[in-house]
Enzyme design. Structure first.
Site, PDB file in Angstrom:
ATOM      1  CD  GLU A   1      -2.705  -1.241  -1.933  1.00  0.00           C
ATOM      2  OE1 GLU A   1      -3.519  -0.829  -2.085  1.00  0.00           O
ATOM      3  OE2 GLU A   1      -1.647  -0.986  -1.020  1.00  0.00           O
TER       4      GLU A   1
ATOM      5  CD  GLU B   1       1.026   2.451  -1.634  1.00  0.00           C
ATOM      6  OE1 GLU B   1       0.354   2.442  -0.426  1.00  0.00           O
ATOM      7  OE2 GLU B   1       0.678   2.489  -2.707  1.00  0.00           O
TER       8      GLU B   1
END
Length: 866
Positions: free
Chosen positions: A181, A304
């Site tokens: 991220e 995720e």
């Protein structure tokens, strides 16, 4: 007058062909290592400790058949604890990596209890943003030194894989994400669409090249996007981030990596969900552009997924908070399972214990945990026990085998099915916010007898997720809870014979991301389609549009209008900034050609068509075969909608069928003549009032014709008749010409659907206006005067007066009150003109009223002057 009419209805039906293998790009097996995993590695210390079981790894991983999915800790911790090369500033010391790696492998080799879980790895390794990132706002390692550049990052990652894995150590990971991220907090946040991902993309290029020098066979990917919100800024975020990343770094990526989360309770209960149509649009856009740019769909790793429980994030553990995550996990997993050829790995974001995330200041543990302390939420004490997150794994525990054919006639009910020996598994997931009743039709070509059915229903009871496991005797009608998942496990007397096939291929148009302009036709070509003797096809239109814009375009497939369903997967996305989803449109199989033209036209401007693709299924036999005799007399439900105004052409015809088939309908009348194809519903718009004929044919049944005659009406003109009741001080209105009316009397508005209504008026002039719900209708206006039926004279009076009333008041009473409401005199009304002596009253102002039937009906003011 409608000659044939009935109420349209929706009946959710699920059909399963246990004998038909469903293959997607040669994949037909349920790969649990891809889809049933936890965000953990078996070497983590969190598996150990004061657990309710002596061997948590065995109880969970083996007990529920779960795989190990992702590890971001080891590669990051070691970088933070390694010195830089004394001869090359900013690079790790190779000798120290070799030494630490050898120790790590040796420790693993000696920990024999862990070895049996190596086969449970489908591992993704990822570096955290810091200290791997060497661009803007770079951070140092825990040792205080900075990586020199992206090449230094890549060299470390390659050396780490080589030295910490393999030989006597853990097996090498399947995938490596360069950084986790990287644009989560930077580049303006979730809603920014102007900042460019250029620096991050270039970083990935350089890191990947350096990794491959050390580990050429490792699968490398990125950019591990936290918020793949492509539609933000009318797709400017897509262009400046995900598209740019594919353009700049895509050639060096073996896969693309994203994170997908529902926000089921954000900003006091609002729902910002990806599950359903939004996830479909996200995948379709990535797949489509990948096909256009690389001439293939590159794999996608969802490292995720689940839910972020914002409104509950700072609270103690609760079963309801776990429910928000597991219901999202089930809905998203159903979409992943439809892409076993594209999704290389999907990892549920559940951590074992996440003690590193415990907030010592607030006493609030981390949200996404498999385990909790037994005494939570009262206190963070006791042995470790499972949270309700484990119910996700308990539900999916037994599912395995070969994928078989299953269909639902409602997109809000996601379905999947597998066969394993004499076992059949039917998965039903409800995207709706209310429970649904499912009519389930199960077919097995060999008439194999069912010996047992186990129903597992994961649903919400109050604020508690419950997993109900119970044997049942039949599944003809199933009640599926709101946002709930059910797995039906059938046991048959003999092994199920799979003797037919359904081979699915997804085709993509030669263009994508086109703006939507009012009444402008956008054309897409889907070429190279392979078509067998039997099959079906689903056209998929990705759309990003502001709320309130049309989601019902006119779509033609090879010059034939095809019906666009009014439903899509999941909710209306009302709490999202705009709609971003996929319309799934059945295409009659006989319309398919090798090269196909699709045209799309909207009646309003705004947004984009983000992707166009088509799922094509080729059957080994006619597995959807029906007989003419199967088409009942009540198969067709037809409804007309009148034009809203005289002379308008906005009338409608809606057709719904109980059986899903390839229908062709010719609608003719009043100068209109069009041919349509549809499978179960058809909506024909923009019709004048008048008489129409409908002829429905089915290509599979030559000679079959169903004919109907009907009429589209136009409204009456607005008509109002008023009648005054002076005694009751009301006006009665008789209304015609609309379904609803708005009445205004002296500024007071009343809405009604009644054809006759009585409303109060006042003495004197009353202004009445009536307007119809149909904007084209004329307005009725009238002034009515209500004369006061009680007269007093002389007025002013010196002591004696006469009260004059109508004959309707005889039998009633007269009342004299002071100005402050004190009753001073009462007299029965026996004649039309009653004499009253008020000489006993002092000078002043008084009120005289007449009443009959316990209701004051008339009144006037009296002035005494002596």
């Amino acid at each position: 007058m409608i000659l044939i009419t009935s109420n349209l209805f929706s009946q959710i039906r699920v059909d399963v062909n246990l004998n038909v293998k469903h293959t997607i790009d040669s994949i037909s097996i349920f790969d649990r290592s891809k889809f049933i995993s936890i965000h953990a590695n078996q070497t983590e210390n969190e598996w150990d400790g004061s657990n309710f079981t002596s061997d948590l790894r065995n109880d969970f991983l083996n007990g529920y058949d779960v795989y190990l999915g992702r590890d971001t800790g080891g590669i990051t911790w070691n970088l933070n604890n390694i010195q830089q090369d004394p001869d090359r500033a900013g690079f790790v010391d190779p000798s120290e990596i070799i030494s630490k790696g050898a120790n790590a492998r040796s420790n693993f080799e000696s920990n024999v209890a862990l070895h049996k879980y190596e086969d449970r790895k489908s591992l993704v390794i990822a570096g955290q943003l810091n200290p791997f990132w060497t661009g803007t706002d770079q951070k140092p390692t825990s040792q205080g030194w900075y990586l020199a550049n992206a090449t230094a990052t890549g060299e470390y990652m390659g050396r780490y894989i080589n030295n910490f894995h393999g030989t006597n150590g853990q097996k090498k990971p399947l995938f490596l994400e360069i950084i986790n991220e990287p644009a989560y907090h930077s580049l303006g946040g979730k809603n920014d669409y102007s900042n460019s991902l250029q620096e991050i993309a270039e970083f990935h290029n350089e890191v990947a090249e350096a990794i491959r020098v050390q580990a050429p066979d490792l699968k490398i990917g990125g950019y591990t996007a936290a918020f793949p919100d492509f539609e933000v800024g009318d797709f400017k975020r897509w262009e400046n981030r995900d598209k740019l990343f594919m353009d700049v770094a895509g050639d060096n990526m073996d896969f693309f990596s994203i994170h997908l989360y529902d926000f089921p309770s954000i900003n006091n209960g609002k729902k910002d969900l990806r599950s359903g149509s939004n996830i479909e649009a996200t995948f379709d856009m990535m797949e489509h552009y990948s096909m256009l740019f690389f001439n293939k769909v590159k794999p996608i790793v969802v490292s995720e997924y689940g839910a972020q429980m914002h409104d509950y994030a700072q609270e103690q553990w609760s079963p309801y908070r776990d429910w928000l995550h597991i219901k999202a996990s089930n809905s998203q997993l159903m979409s992943f399972l439809e892409r076993p050829n594209v999704v290389a790995s999907a990892i549920n974001f559940i951590i074992v214990k996440a003690e590193w995330g415990y907030n010592s200041a607030t006493g609030v543990p981390y949200n996404h945990r498999l385990m909790r302390k037994a005494n939570e939420p009262e206190s963070y004490t006791g042995e470790w026990v499972y949270t309700d997150m484990v119910k996700f794994y308990q539900l999916w525990k037994n599912v395995r085998g070969t994928r078989v054919d299953i269909t639902s006639d409602n997109l809000d009910i996601q379905v999947n099915a597998y066969v394993d020996g004499n076992k059949g598994y039917i998965i039903l997931n409800n995207l709706n916010f209310k429970e649904e009743t499912i009519d389930l039709e199960l077919f097995d070509s060999n008439n194999n007898s069912i010996t047992n059915i186990l129903k597992k229903h994961l649903t919400l009871n109050g604020n508690f997720p419950i997993l109900i496991e119970e044997p049942i005797t039949n599944t003809n009608s199933i009640i599926l809870g709101a946002e709930s998942t059910m797995i039906l496990e059938y046991t048959f007397e003999e092994d199920i014979v799979i003797d037919e096939t359904s081979n699915e291929i997804k085709y993509y148009a030669n263009s994508y991301l086109k703006p939507i302009t009012e009444n402008t036709v956008q054309t897409f070509n889907i070429n190279g389609v392979l078509k067998g003797n039997y099959g079906e096809a689903i056209l998929r239109l990705g759309l990003g549009r502001a709320h309130g814009k049309s989601l019902n375009p006119v779509v033609k497939f090879n010059n034939t209008v095809i019906d666009v369903p009014s439903n899509w997967r999941g909710y209306d996305q009302a709490d999202r900034a705009q709609f971003f989803g996929v319309l799934e449109i059945p295409v009659p199989y006989n319309l398919l050609e090798t090269n196909n033209t699709v045209t799309v036209q909207f009646n309003d401007t705004g947004g984009h068509i983000s992707s166009v693709s088509m799922r094509v299924f080729e059957f080994s036999n006619d597995i959807r075969k029906d007989k003419v005799s199967d088409i009942s007399d009540d198969n067709y439900k037809i409804k007309t909608t009148s034009v809203t105004c005289r002379g308008e052409n906005n009338g409608k015809i809606a057709i719904a069928t109980t059986k899903t088939l390839n229908y062709f309908a010719t609608v003719a009348g009043e100068g209109y003549n069009e041919k349509f194809s549809f499978s179960d519903t058809l909506n024909v718009n923009n019709l004048k009032s008048g008489f129409y004929t409908i002829e429905i044919s089915i290509p599979e049944f030559p000679g079959y014709i169903a004919s109907f005659k009907l009429q589209i009406n136009e409204p009456e003109a607005l008509s109002v008749v008023s009648k005054i009741n002076a005694i009751n001080k009301t006006v009665s209105l008789s209304l015609k010409g609309s379904d609803a009316y708005e009445i205004t009397i002296n500024g007071v508005k009343t809405s009604t659907t009644q054809k006759k209504i009585e409303l109060p008026i006042q003495f004197g002039t009353n202004k009445i206006t009536v307007t119809a719900s149909k904007q084209c209708s004329n307005m009725f206006e009238q002034n009515v005067f209500l004369e006061n039926g009680l007269k007093v004279y002389p007025n002013p009076s010196k002591g004696n007066l006469t009260c004059s009333t109508s004959k309707d008041m005889i039998g009633g009473e007269l009342f004299i009150h002071s100005i402050d409401g004190v009753l001073l005199k009462t007299k029965k009304i026996e004649v039309l003109e009653e004499k009253i002596d008020v000489s006993f009253l002092p000078e002043g102002i008084y009120m005289i009223s007449a009443s009959k039937g316990n209701k004051v009906q008339l009144q006037t003011k009296l002035i005494l002057s002596k």
